[in-house]
Design a protein around this motif. Structure first.
Motif, PDB file in Angstrom:
ATOM      1  N   HIS A 106       0.838  -1.211   0.000  1.00  0.00           N
ATOM      2  CA  HIS A 106       0.000   0.000   0.000  1.00  0.00           C
ATOM      3  C   HIS A 106       0.868   1.255   0.000  1.00  0.00           C
ATOM      4  O   HIS A 106       0.649   2.184  -0.791  1.00  0.00           O
ATOM      5  CB  HIS A 106      -0.908  -0.017   1.228  1.00  0.00           C
ATOM      6  N   TYR A 107       1.872   1.276   0.881  1.00  0.00           N
ATOM      7  CA  TYR A 107       2.711   2.461   1.062  1.00  0.00           C
ATOM      8  C   TYR A 107       3.522   2.769  -0.197  1.00  0.00           C
ATOM      9  O   TYR A 107       3.620   3.926  -0.620  1.00  0.00           O
ATOM     10  CB  TYR A 107       3.638   2.232   2.264  1.00  0.00           C
ATOM     11  N   SER A 108       4.077   1.728  -0.821  1.00  0.00           N
ATOM     12  CA  SER A 108       4.906   1.953  -2.004  1.00  0.00           C
ATOM     13  C   SER A 108       4.063   2.395  -3.199  1.00  0.00           C
ATOM     14  O   SER A 108       4.590   2.958  -4.163  1.00  0.00           O
ATOM     15  CB  SER A 108       5.709   0.700  -2.345  1.00  0.00           C
ATOM     16  N   GLY A 109       2.731   2.167  -3.132  1.00  0.00           N
ATOM     17  CA  GLY A 109       1.841   2.612  -4.192  1.00  0.00           C
ATOM     18  C   GLY A 109       1.466   4.085  -4.120  1.00  0.00           C
ATOM     19  O   GLY A 109       0.876   4.625  -5.058  1.00  0.00           O
ATOM     20  N   LEU A 110       1.818   4.735  -3.008  1.00  0.00           N
ATOM     21  CA  LEU A 110       1.526   6.161  -2.843  1.00  0.00           C
ATOM     22  C   LEU A 110       2.648   6.994  -3.448  1.00  0.00           C
ATOM     23  O   LEU A 110       3.802   6.566  -3.503  1.00  0.00           O
ATOM     24  CB  LEU A 110       1.398   6.507  -1.354  1.00  0.00           C
ATOM     25  N   SER A 111       2.321   8.212  -3.870  1.00  0.00           N
ATOM     26  CA  SER A 111       3.357   9.151  -4.311  1.00  0.00           C
ATOM     27  C   SER A 111       3.933   9.853  -3.079  1.00  0.00           C
ATOM     28  O   SER A 111       3.327   9.848  -1.998  1.00  0.00           O
ATOM     29  CB  SER A 111       2.772  10.193  -5.258  1.00  0.00           C
ATOM     30  N   ARG A 112       5.087  10.474  -3.239  1.00  0.00           N
ATOM     31  CA  ARG A 112       5.669  11.224  -2.121  1.00  0.00           C
ATOM     32  C   ARG A 112       4.754  12.366  -1.700  1.00  0.00           C
ATOM     33  O   ARG A 112       4.632  12.655  -0.508  1.00  0.00           O
ATOM     34  CB  ARG A 112       7.047  11.764  -2.511  1.00  0.00           C
ATOM     35  N   ALA A 113       4.081  12.995  -2.666  1.00  0.00           N
ATOM     36  CA  ALA A 113       3.152  14.089  -2.339  1.00  0.00           C
ATOM     37  C   ALA A 113       1.998  13.567  -1.481  1.00  0.00           C
ATOM     38  O   ALA A 113       1.568  14.228  -0.525  1.00  0.00           O
ATOM     39  CB  ALA A 113       2.635  14.732  -3.615  1.00  0.00           C
ATOM     40  N   GLU A 114       1.500  12.376  -1.810  1.00  0.00           N
ATOM     41  CA  GLU A 114       0.407  11.780  -1.022  1.00  0.00           C
ATOM     42  C   GLU A 114       0.886  11.428   0.378  1.00  0.00           C
ATOM     43  O   GLU A 114       0.156  11.627   1.372  1.00  0.00           O
ATOM     44  CB  GLU A 114      -0.113  10.525  -1.733  1.00  0.00           C
ATOM     45  N   ILE A 115       2.095  10.900   0.484  1.00  0.00           N
ATOM     46  CA  ILE A 115       2.655  10.570   1.800  1.00  0.00           C
ATOM     47  C   ILE A 115       2.774  11.836   2.649  1.00  0.00           C
ATOM     48  O   ILE A 115       2.340  11.864   3.812  1.00  0.00           O
ATOM     49  CB  ILE A 115       4.025   9.891   1.642  1.00  0.00           C
TER      50      ILE A 115
END
Length: 278
Positions: free
Chosen positions: A95-104
């Motif tokens: 799940h985490y690796s599927g997010l963009s840095r902006a989303e994180i």
């Protein structure tokens, strides 16, 4: 979580890795290679990787090693539960690796904004004993992005992450933190900076003092570092501290090699992970 299946042997080659989530030629990922003989850990060499793909290719080779990696392997359970994210490590990392840095950044900033001053960040159980930054921190240092970039490389390489994820048990990756070992000798003295203006004589002296202490085996890890003259000079001359940080991670991997279950606590949270020797 600690299986009894055969793992990397007690004399496996050792790795220590100073990580960058966005490596470049000027600021590569640095890997220290070494081998332990009894209480002596010999530095065999230093490698530099300018891309994550180069690092992945290196880690994927079917050669045995035990490595200490300077980036977080997990997120705080409190954060994961509050966000309603998966509470099984591999599903969480997917799940985490599927997010963009902006989303994180936006997600973690919103979490922090909703909390009282002084308690903005959630912490893992290992953060306080290790003196490490919370793994959800996205600035100074951006360890949340290091986790986001680093863990997928380990999963792609198919390595074994004790207590977190099964993989090739001849290639064992453990979370290390060079600051934990450095502070044992230097306290709060700084020994490195990426900014040229801050690469002072005081930091140079601190690097020399740190290397002296490692060579004399003065840490609680019970290991002595063995360097050639040219290796010693290379560690001293690197004002960014990247080479020295890789060697500090190498020392922590060497300690783990001497410990039952790599020195990980039996009660380690299988979502959060643990920092070697914390």
């Amino acid at each position: 979580m600690h299986s009894s299946a055969p793992l990397a042997s007690s004399d496996s080659p050792l790795l220590g890795l100073d990580f960058s989530s966005a490596p470049t030629r000027r600021k590569p990922i640095t890997v220290a290679q070494g081998r332990r003989q009894g209480q002596v850990l010999r530095l065999d060499g230093l490698l530099a990787f300018e891309t994550l793909a180069q690092l992945s290719e290196f880690l994927s080779r079917p050669e045995p090693w035990l490595g200490g990696f300077d980036f977080p392997f997990g997120l705080p359970r409190e954060l994961v539960q509050a966000l309603g994210w998966p509470q099984e490590w591999r599903a969480l990392m997917a799940h985490y690796s599927g997010l963009s840095r902006a989303e994180i950044r936006a997600t973690f900033a919103a979490f922090c904004d909703a909390r009282p001053a002084g308690q903005k960040f959630a912490h893992r159980a290992c953060d306080l004993p290790a003196g490490s930054s919370p793994s959800m921190k996205w600035v100074n240092p951006p360890v949340a992005y290091m986790l986001h970039a680093g863990v997928p490389v380990l999963l792609q390489a198919g390595v074994h992450l004790p207590g977190l994820c099964e993989g090739d048990r001849q290639r064992v990756a453990l979370e290390a933190y060079p600051g934990l070992l450095a502070r044992e000798f230097l306290g709060r003295r700084s020994y490195k900076s990426d900014e040229r203006a801050k690469q002072t004589p005081e930091r140079l002296i601190a690097r020399k003092d740190l290397i002296d202490a490692l060579e004399q085996g003065r840490s609680r890890l019970g290991l002595r570092l063995k360097l050639s003259h040219s290796q010693r000079e290379a560690l001293i001359d690197d004002a960014s501290g990247d080479r020295l940080d890789a060697v500090l991670c190498l020392m922590q991997a060497g300690w783990a090699q001497t410990q039952p279950g790599y020195g990980l606590p039996a009660a380690m949270d299988p979502l959060e992970g643990w920092i070697l020797s914390a």
